[in-house]
Scaffold this motif. Structure first.
Motif, PDB file in Angstrom:
ATOM      1  N   ILE A  67       1.038  -1.260   0.010  1.00 62.66           N
ATOM      2  CA  ILE A  67      -0.063   0.129  -0.052  1.00 62.66           C
ATOM      3  C   ILE A  67       0.740   1.253  -0.096  1.00 62.66           C
ATOM      4  CG2 ILE A  67      -1.715   1.193   1.080  1.00 62.66           C
ATOM      5  CD1 ILE A  67      -2.477  -1.378   2.504  1.00 62.66           C
ATOM      6  N   TYR A  68       0.572   1.919  -1.003  1.00 61.86           N
ATOM      7  CA  TYR A  68       1.502   3.372  -1.090  1.00 61.86           C
ATOM      8  C   TYR A  68       0.682   4.480  -0.302  1.00 61.86           C
ATOM      9  CZ  TYR A  68       5.176   1.437  -3.897  1.00 61.86           C
ATOM     10  OH  TYR A  68       6.029   0.504  -4.635  1.00 61.86           O
ATOM     11  N   LEU A  69       1.112   5.193   0.715  1.00 66.59           N
ATOM     12  CA  LEU A  69       0.430   6.146   1.160  1.00 66.59           C
ATOM     13  C   LEU A  69       1.178   7.432   1.199  1.00 66.59           C
ATOM     14  CD1 LEU A  69      -0.612   4.346   4.753  1.00 66.59           C
ATOM     15  CD2 LEU A  69      -2.262   4.919   2.541  1.00 66.59           C
ATOM     16  N   GLU A  70       0.343   8.625   1.018  1.00 65.53           N
ATOM     17  CA  GLU A  70       1.117   9.722   1.105  1.00 65.53           C
ATOM     18  C   GLU A  70       0.717  10.769   2.401  1.00 65.53           C
ATOM     19  OE1 GLU A  70       0.159  11.971  -2.128  1.00 65.53           O
ATOM     20  OE2 GLU A  70       1.798  13.637  -2.258  1.00 65.53           O
ATOM     21  N   LEU A  71       1.653  11.239   3.072  1.00 72.22           N
ATOM     22  CA  LEU A  71       1.331  11.912   4.270  1.00 72.22           C
ATOM     23  C   LEU A  71       2.196  13.172   4.696  1.00 72.22           C
ATOM     24  CD1 LEU A  71       3.230  10.930   6.507  1.00 72.22           C
ATOM     25  CD2 LEU A  71       1.746   8.791   6.732  1.00 72.22           C
TER      26      LEU A  71
END
Lengths: 231, 545
Positions: free
Chosen positions: A26-30
């Motif tokens: 899962i690729y998340l941007e934060l």
């Protein structure tokens, strides 16, 4: 900057289901500041749980259990909004490959390097890193009024296993000749300032006039920094 | 301003005053300093009228509180001082605590000057002359009794709770959740995108609070920045913080109470999720006069309105009584005594130094050769938390006795002699000893008027009050005993003597224990007590022989 953590070393429990079986990621941007703030409050925590939830929007929920004088502990939850990166963009976030470097050298003690670079920061905006295969590294700045060079000796060069001869150019390289790259001094300082613990291994690969690649290995964590050279 | 000739206050090292001022600072805008007998109050309200803070220092807080003026006008001094100037005096609190021995606050109404004089180490005296302007009354109307919910917790618990929120956070929501848990959550504006803002929520169990009487499901949203300021002060003074709140839209009231100090912070709350923040003081300040034009521009800078607490005015039914005579030593003597005192300061207050030498008849006459503004120095060591206050003389029938500030200084007492026939009432059963203050606190709750009776009847002779602790007879049953037991090293006794024209009660607690950082004296409560304490009450019965 690229950082890899082995999850077994950090988490007692780890459960994840990726997008699909063959792409179990899962690729998340934060916003990193949110995460750092949330984790800062967990310094004395009894337990920390991180969950990916999707209530109104995808959130990383950091649930911290804090000790308290009362019978039940205090619970703090931080809901950090994250952006899920669609699979088609995953290519943008691949781990960068190790470049064909000209010189690879172990770094000096990071604390020393940091104090040197800090002083240099006041004088110039860019710094030149040069190193050779004899274990010598120089940090140079040059202005109209002054030029300062710090020399490090006997650093050692890490042995890289050659793969199909792609490192042959490096091996046939003159041991004394320096590979250099000019980079932004503030970026280098950011890297050095962020290191709180001395890494097990710290080395630096220089592609002459192109890029400087730092690799810092700790027991559980590997960090890689790529700083492009200035024109 | 009229008849009041001026007032003098001696304080122990001024950290609480400075901290109080610093706490008022976040409540930006108007600050009022009210110097009126028998107390000093600092008040502030911000320009949008959504926050009001008041610090009430009872006379017992001070080593000496003297209000002088021609009787019978004991007029209240209401003045405004520039907040920046006032705080400028107390800059750099840590160094203040180390260097300042005493602080003198002097009010010169005729010259429109508020003088703050810091007596520091090595003979250095710093004098700050602040100008003030008269102004109208500044008082927010609020009633903690009408609040549906209240919470009381040690300041530390709340401080640890707010540390999880960023410093820049403006508003926080306090809610009563299921299972008796209290939650604090950062408030997110509705206009902000839900996907962009981080939300932090903290849950506190009911048993972390000393009292928690909350309406289930209640929630209020208030400004965190103002609250943080108060928390800093509360932590430093080690007092529990009480929160009273009602429905959204009604103000939330934070209270710190002590025997000598009363702090209120009243903040507006968001009225409901849809509407904007409305100043709740719209209701509360109905009798607050509109700021006059000349101050309209200065709202952000100029507010110090001084005024008495409303209870003070309403409760009396007795005409103002002139300040009664103060027994003070001859000034020549006082100097030498003071020197002696300072030499002996390592040993604490010296026995017998409380002045009985002279009696001032208190009716407007000058203090001998002193000019109208000379401070009265009582020979007390800066290490001794000596408090004298000139209590008003209240007639026996006055329903307002004891005076409304409810501050009864208590010490544990040691007896070296048995009391001479004085009948001492049993110790008051209730008291909550706040940690660190070795002082009793009046119980939180509705303020009850003490049954009036002449406390001075008992004191017609010298008595020594027994140890460990009893109520000081005649102070009313509201005086709780000192549950902490005997003060360390204490040889405490009370002397009651007749001064000229009146009776004087003095209670002295001589503790030889020194704190390691006792250099600057410090305010006992914030440092956990220790050092010697001299407490004197001086009563003057008006008209009695």
């Amino acid at each position: 900057m690229w950082c890899e953590l082995c999850q077994e070393n950090f988490f007692d429990e780890f459960q994840m289901e990726g997008v699909a079986a063959e792409h179990n990621e899962i690729y998340l941007e934060l916003v990193p500041e949110n995460l750092s703030r949330a984790l800062k409050t967990a310094q004395n925590a009894k337990a920390v749980k991180i969950k990916l939830t999707n209530k109104h929007c995808p959130c990383l929920r950091v649930a911290v259990e804090l000790p308290s004088l009362s019978s039940s502990s205090r619970m703090v939850t931080h809901d950090i909004p994250v952006g899920v990166i669609p699979r088609r963009l995953w290519n943008d976030f691949r781990e960068p490959s190790v470049p064909d470097f000209d010189v690879s050298i172990y770094l000096p003690v990071l604390k020393t390097m940091k104090s040197v670079v800090e002083r240099m920061k006041n004088l110039s905006n860019s710094i030149v890193i040069e190193a050779n295969l004899s274990g010598e590294m120089n940090l140079k700045i040059e202005t109209d009024l002054v030029s300062v060079t710090t020399h490090f000796k006997d650093l050692g060069n890490p042995p890289w296993a050659s793969e199909n001869g792609c490192q042959s150019s490096a091996q046939s390289r003159d041991l004394e000749s320096m590979a250099e790259a000019r980079i932004d001094i503030r970026k280098l300082l950011q890297l050095l300032a962020g290191q709180q613990v001395n890494p097990t291994k710290a080395l630096c690969n220089i592609v002459s006039k192109r890029i400087v690649h730092f690799i810092l290995l700790h027991e559980d964590v590997s960090l890689q920094y790529f700083i492009p050279a200035l024109a | 301003m009229g008849g009041w000739g001026g007032g003098h206050l001696w304080t122990p090292p001024p950290s609480p005053l400075g901290l109080g001022g610093d706490t008022l600072c976040p409540v930006r805008g108007v600050t009022s300093v009210c110097v009126c007998p028998p107390q000093l109050s600092l008040r502030a309200v911000n320009s949008s009228r959504s926050a009001f803070a008041s610090f009430l220092f009872a006379p017992l807080f001070f080593q000496l509180y003297e209000a002088r003026g021609p009787p019978p006008h004991l007029e209240l001094c209401r003045c405004k001082v520039l907040m920046k100037s006032f705080l400028g005096v107390f800059r750099s609190l840590p160094s203040l605590e180390k260097t300042v021995g005493k602080c003198l606050i002097l009010l010169k109404p005729r010259a429109s000057r508020l003088v703050v004089q810091l007596h520091c180490k090595y003979g250095v005296t710093k004098t700050h002359n602040l100008t003030f302007q008269e102004c109208e009354r500044l008082q927010a109307v609020f009633d903690t009794q009408r609040c549906a919910s209240s919470l009381c917790a040690p300041a530390r618990v709340l401080a640890e709770a707010v540390v999880h929120f960023p410093q820049t956070l403006a508003e926080v929501t306090l809610a009563a959740g299921p299972g008796g848990k209290i939650s604090l959550r950062n408030h997110v504006e509705d206009e902000a995108e839900p996907g962009k803002t981080m939300v932090t929520e903290l849950w506190l169990a009911e048993d972390e609070f000393q009292t928690a009487a909350v309406a289930p499901g209640s929630r209020i949203t208030f400004c965190l920045k103002e609250f943080r300021g108060l928390l800093t002060f509360a932590e430093a003074s080690n007092l529990p913080l009480t929160v009273h709140y009602d429905v959204p839209g009604r103000p939330v009231i934070f209270t710190l109470e002590d025997a000598v100090l009363e702090v209120h912070l009243v903040l507006a709350t968001l009225s409901d999720p849809e509407s904007n923040l409305q100043p709740p003081m719209a209701n509360g300040v109905s009798h607050l006069p509109a700021p006059s034009d000349e101050f309209a521009d200065d709202l952000g800078s100029y507010m110090i309105a001084m005024e008495p607490p409303s209870t003070y005015e309403e409760g009396s039914g007795v005409p103002p009584i002139p300040p009664f005579p103060l027994c003070i030593p001859d000034p020549a003597e006082s100097d030498t005594e003071e020197e002696e005192e300072e030499e002996e300061e390592e040993e604490g207050a010296v026995l017998g130094t409380p002045p009985h030498k002279k009696v001032w008849d208190g009716h407007g006459r000058a203090w001998g050769q002193r000019d109208g503004h000379s401070p009265l120095l009582t020979p007390m060591s800066p290490h001794s938390f000596a408090l004298c206050f000139l209590a008003r003389c209240w007639r026996q029938e006055s329903p307002a006795w004891p005076p409304p500030w409810r501050c009864w200084r208590r010490t544990a007492m040691a007896s070296t002699e048995s009391p001479e026939g004085a009948e001492l009432p049993a110790p008051h059963p209730s008291s909550v000893q706040p940690p660190g203050w070795a002082l009793p606190r009046p119980s939180i709750g509705p303020q009850t008027q003490e049954p009036p009776h002449d406390p001075l009847q008992v004191y017609s002779q010298k008595i020594l009050l027994p140890h460990p602790s009893t109520t000081i007879p005649g102070l009313g049953s509201g005086v709780p005993p000192c549950p902490g037991g005997p003060c360390p090293g204490g040889a405490v006794f009370g002397l009651v003597e007749r001064g000229g024209g009146g009776r004087i009660l003095q209670i002295k607690n001589e503790s030889r224990e020194k704190r390691p950082d006792a250099e600057g004296g410090g305010l006992g409560p914030s440092r956990g007590g220790g050092g010697s304490r001299l407490i004197s009450w001086l009563w003057q019965s008006c008209g009695e022989g």
